[in-house]
Structure formats: C-alpha cells, structure tokens
Design a protein around this motif. Structure first.
Motif, PDB file in Angstrom:
ATOM      1  N   LYS A  43       1.264  -0.819  -0.088  1.00  0.00           N
ATOM      2  CA  LYS A  43       0.239  -0.124   0.031  1.00  0.00           C
ATOM      3  C   LYS A  43       0.824   1.360  -0.355  1.00  0.00           C
ATOM      4  CE  LYS A  43      -3.999   2.117   2.587  1.00  0.00           C
ATOM      5  NZ  LYS A  43      -3.333   3.727   2.142  1.00  0.00           N
ATOM      6  N   MET A  44       0.580   2.665  -1.149  1.00  0.00           N
ATOM      7  CA  MET A  44       1.117   3.322  -0.818  1.00  0.00           C
ATOM      8  C   MET A  44       0.159   4.684  -0.156  1.00  0.00           C
ATOM      9  SD  MET A  44       3.161   4.879  -4.230  1.00  0.00           S
ATOM     10  CE  MET A  44       4.503   4.123  -4.829  1.00  0.00           C
ATOM     11  N   SER A  45       0.463   5.663  -0.244  1.00  0.00           N
ATOM     12  CA  SER A  45      -0.001   6.372   0.136  1.00  0.00           C
ATOM     13  C   SER A  45       0.793   7.913  -0.843  1.00  0.00           C
ATOM     14  CB  SER A  45      -1.027   6.821   2.020  1.00  0.00           C
ATOM     15  OG  SER A  45      -1.049   5.982   2.145  1.00  0.00           O
ATOM     16  N   VAL A  46       0.146   9.185  -1.229  1.00  0.00           N
ATOM     17  CA  VAL A  46       0.997  10.173  -1.467  1.00  0.00           C
ATOM     18  C   VAL A  46       0.258  11.051  -1.024  1.00  0.00           C
ATOM     19  CG1 VAL A  46       1.118  11.010  -3.493  1.00  0.00           C
ATOM     20  CG2 VAL A  46       1.067   8.839  -3.495  1.00  0.00           C
ATOM     21  N   TYR A  47       1.184  12.398  -0.590  1.00  0.00           N
ATOM     22  CA  TYR A  47       1.158  13.362   0.329  1.00  0.00           C
ATOM     23  C   TYR A  47       1.702  15.109   0.060  1.00  0.00           C
ATOM     24  CZ  TYR A  47      -0.523  10.316   3.760  1.00  0.00           C
ATOM     25  OH  TYR A  47      -0.988   9.684   4.704  1.00  0.00           O
ATOM     26  N   GLN A  48       0.999  16.125  -0.307  1.00  0.00           N
ATOM     27  CA  GLN A  48       1.641  17.647  -0.387  1.00  0.00           C
ATOM     28  C   GLN A  48       1.685  17.774   1.074  1.00  0.00           C
ATOM     29  OE1 GLN A  48      -0.593  19.323  -3.392  1.00  0.00           O
ATOM     30  NE2 GLN A  48       0.022  21.227  -1.820  1.00  0.00           N
ATOM     31  N   VAL A  49       3.136  18.493   0.270  1.00  0.00           N
ATOM     32  CA  VAL A  49       3.643  19.385   1.568  1.00  0.00           C
ATOM     33  C   VAL A  49       3.662  19.780   1.790  1.00  0.00           C
ATOM     34  CG1 VAL A  49       6.115  19.277   3.092  1.00  0.00           C
ATOM     35  CG2 VAL A  49       5.793  17.154   1.537  1.00  0.00           C
ATOM     36  N   GLU A  50       2.654  20.878   3.014  1.00  0.00           N
ATOM     37  CA  GLU A  50       2.107  22.516   2.675  1.00  0.00           C
ATOM     38  C   GLU A  50       3.680  23.609   3.280  1.00  0.00           C
ATOM     39  OE1 GLU A  50      -0.869  22.537   1.211  1.00  0.00           O
ATOM     40  OE2 GLU A  50      -1.701  20.643   1.059  1.00  0.00           O
ATOM     41  N   GLU A  51       2.843  24.148   2.741  1.00  0.00           N
ATOM     42  CA  GLU A  51       3.911  25.467   3.479  1.00  0.00           C
ATOM     43  C   GLU A  51       4.159  25.389   4.844  1.00  0.00           C
ATOM     44  OE1 GLU A  51       2.593  30.027   2.112  1.00  0.00           O
ATOM     45  OE2 GLU A  51       2.879  29.381   0.109  1.00  0.00           O
ATOM     46  N   ASP A  52       3.242  24.530   5.986  1.00  0.00           N
ATOM     47  CA  ASP A  52       3.762  24.913   7.355  1.00  0.00           C
ATOM     48  C   ASP A  52       4.052  23.644   7.394  1.00  0.00           C
ATOM     49  OD1 ASP A  52       1.113  23.684   6.796  1.00  0.00           O
ATOM     50  OD2 ASP A  52       0.360  25.119   8.691  1.00  0.00           O
ATOM     51  N   GLY A  53       4.906  22.755   6.790  1.00  0.00           N
ATOM     52  CA  GLY A  53       5.525  21.956   6.594  1.00  0.00           C
ATOM     53  C   GLY A  53       4.361  20.844   7.011  1.00  0.00           C
ATOM     54  N   THR A  54       2.509  20.691   7.028  1.00  0.00           N
ATOM     55  CA  THR A  54       1.542  19.894   7.093  1.00  0.00           C
ATOM     56  C   THR A  54       1.686  18.632   6.022  1.00  0.00           C
ATOM     57  OG1 THR A  54      -0.006  20.850   6.829  1.00  0.00           O
ATOM     58  CG2 THR A  54       0.663  20.773   9.051  1.00  0.00           C
ATOM     59  N   LEU A  55       1.016  17.805   5.738  1.00  0.00           N
ATOM     60  CA  LEU A  55       0.891  16.742   5.191  1.00  0.00           C
ATOM     61  C   LEU A  55      -0.670  16.507   4.490  1.00  0.00           C
ATOM     62  CD1 LEU A  55       2.736  14.146   5.902  1.00  0.00           C
ATOM     63  CD2 LEU A  55       3.839  16.134   4.275  1.00  0.00           C
ATOM     64  N   SER A  56      -0.971  17.056   3.055  1.00  0.00           N
ATOM     65  CA  SER A  56      -2.008  17.196   2.789  1.00  0.00           C
ATOM     66  C   SER A  56      -2.106  15.630   1.646  1.00  0.00           C
ATOM     67  CB  SER A  56      -2.724  17.799   1.946  1.00  0.00           C
ATOM     68  OG  SER A  56      -2.884  18.973   2.706  1.00  0.00           O
ATOM     69  N   SER A  57      -2.999  14.159   2.168  1.00  0.00           N
ATOM     70  CA  SER A  57      -3.393  13.156   1.102  1.00  0.00           C
ATOM     71  C   SER A  57      -4.033  13.570   0.239  1.00  0.00           C
ATOM     72  CB  SER A  57      -4.512  12.254   1.590  1.00  0.00           C
ATOM     73  OG  SER A  57      -4.294  10.936   0.768  1.00  0.00           O
ATOM     74  N   LEU A  58      -2.964  12.959  -0.882  1.00  0.00           N
ATOM     75  CA  LEU A  58      -3.571  13.311  -2.636  1.00  0.00           C
ATOM     76  C   LEU A  58      -4.003  11.689  -3.153  1.00  0.00           C
ATOM     77  CD1 LEU A  58       0.463  14.460  -3.776  1.00  0.00           C
ATOM     78  CD2 LEU A  58      -2.525  15.872  -3.187  1.00  0.00           C
ATOM     79  N   ASP A  59      -4.236  10.585  -2.351  1.00  0.00           N
ATOM     80  CA  ASP A  59      -4.581   9.563  -2.731  1.00  0.00           C
ATOM     81  C   ASP A  59      -6.412   9.177  -2.966  1.00  0.00           C
ATOM     82  OD1 ASP A  59      -2.641   8.475  -1.410  1.00  0.00           O
ATOM     83  OD2 ASP A  59      -3.658   7.990   0.564  1.00  0.00           O
ATOM     84  N   ASP A  60      -6.381  10.491  -2.790  1.00  0.00           N
ATOM     85  CA  ASP A  60      -8.300  10.331  -3.764  1.00  0.00           C
ATOM     86  C   ASP A  60      -7.976  10.997  -4.754  1.00  0.00           C
ATOM     87  OD1 ASP A  60      -7.044  12.654  -2.675  1.00  0.00           O
ATOM     88  OD2 ASP A  60      -9.617  13.718  -3.148  1.00  0.00           O
ATOM     89  N   LEU A  61      -6.322  11.176  -5.611  1.00  0.00           N
ATOM     90  CA  LEU A  61      -6.527  11.689  -6.493  1.00  0.00           C
ATOM     91  C   LEU A  61      -5.778  10.714  -7.510  1.00  0.00           C
ATOM     92  CD1 LEU A  61      -4.860  15.164  -6.281  1.00  0.00           C
ATOM     93  CD2 LEU A  61      -6.716  14.782  -7.171  1.00  0.00           C
ATOM     94  N   PHE A  62      -4.543   9.388  -7.018  1.00  0.00           N
ATOM     95  CA  PHE A  62      -4.131   8.904  -7.697  1.00  0.00           C
ATOM     96  C   PHE A  62      -4.538   6.988  -7.297  1.00  0.00           C
ATOM     97  CE2 PHE A  62      -0.815  11.695  -6.609  1.00  0.00           C
ATOM     98  CZ  PHE A  62       0.192  11.786  -7.831  1.00  0.00           C
ATOM     99  N   PHE A  63      -5.421   7.582  -6.430  1.00  0.00           N
ATOM    100  CA  PHE A  63      -6.212   5.628  -5.589  1.00  0.00           C
ATOM    101  C   PHE A  63      -7.450   5.692  -5.428  1.00  0.00           C
ATOM    102  CE2 PHE A  63      -1.832   5.944  -4.288  1.00  0.00           C
ATOM    103  CZ  PHE A  63      -1.076   5.481  -5.015  1.00  0.00           C
TER     104      PHE A  63
END
Length: 68
Positions: A35-55
């Motif tokens: 299982k792979m999860s993909v995240y965008q790193v935001e300006e404040d360092g938090t992560l936003s999931s991009l799984d709905d775009l890829f999986f």
C-alpha cells in the motif's frame, strides 16, 4: 527502482523507514507493504493526502436525462 506516481521521476529520496520524498515534484510517499500513500507537503510543513487523486474509486458512468 522506485518511480514517483505523480511525475514518474526516479529522483526519490528516503526520509524515513517507510517514507520517501520526490525531489522533482515535491511530494511525500509512504509505503507500507503493498500500500502506498501520497501526500503534498504544505507551506507550514503539514501533509495533505493526495490518495483520492491517485488511488480513488473509478468514476461511474454518467446517467443522461433522456435515459440513453
């Protein structure tokens, strides 16, 4: 060799035991078994999931108003 699911780059760095970072498109990947999860790193360092775009689930066919 691992490739980025976003940009297909091989420029992936390991940042943790199961965490990777793509230096080409700046996303973070977490791999746990198959299982792979993909995240965008935001300006404040938090992560936003991009799984709905890829999986995400396949988009169902659209229903037309005339029944066709």
């Amino acid at each position: 060799m691992m490739r980025c699911p976003n940009c297909n780059s091989k420029d992936i760095g390991k940042i943790g035991s199961h965490q990777y970072y793509c230096w080409s498109c700046f996303i973070e990947l977490t791999v746990n078994g198959d299982k792979m999860s993909v995240y965008q790193v935001e300006e404040d360092g938090t992560l936003s999931s991009l799984d709905d775009l890829f999986f995400g689930e396949p988009i169902p066919p659209q229903v037309h108003a005339n029944g066709m």
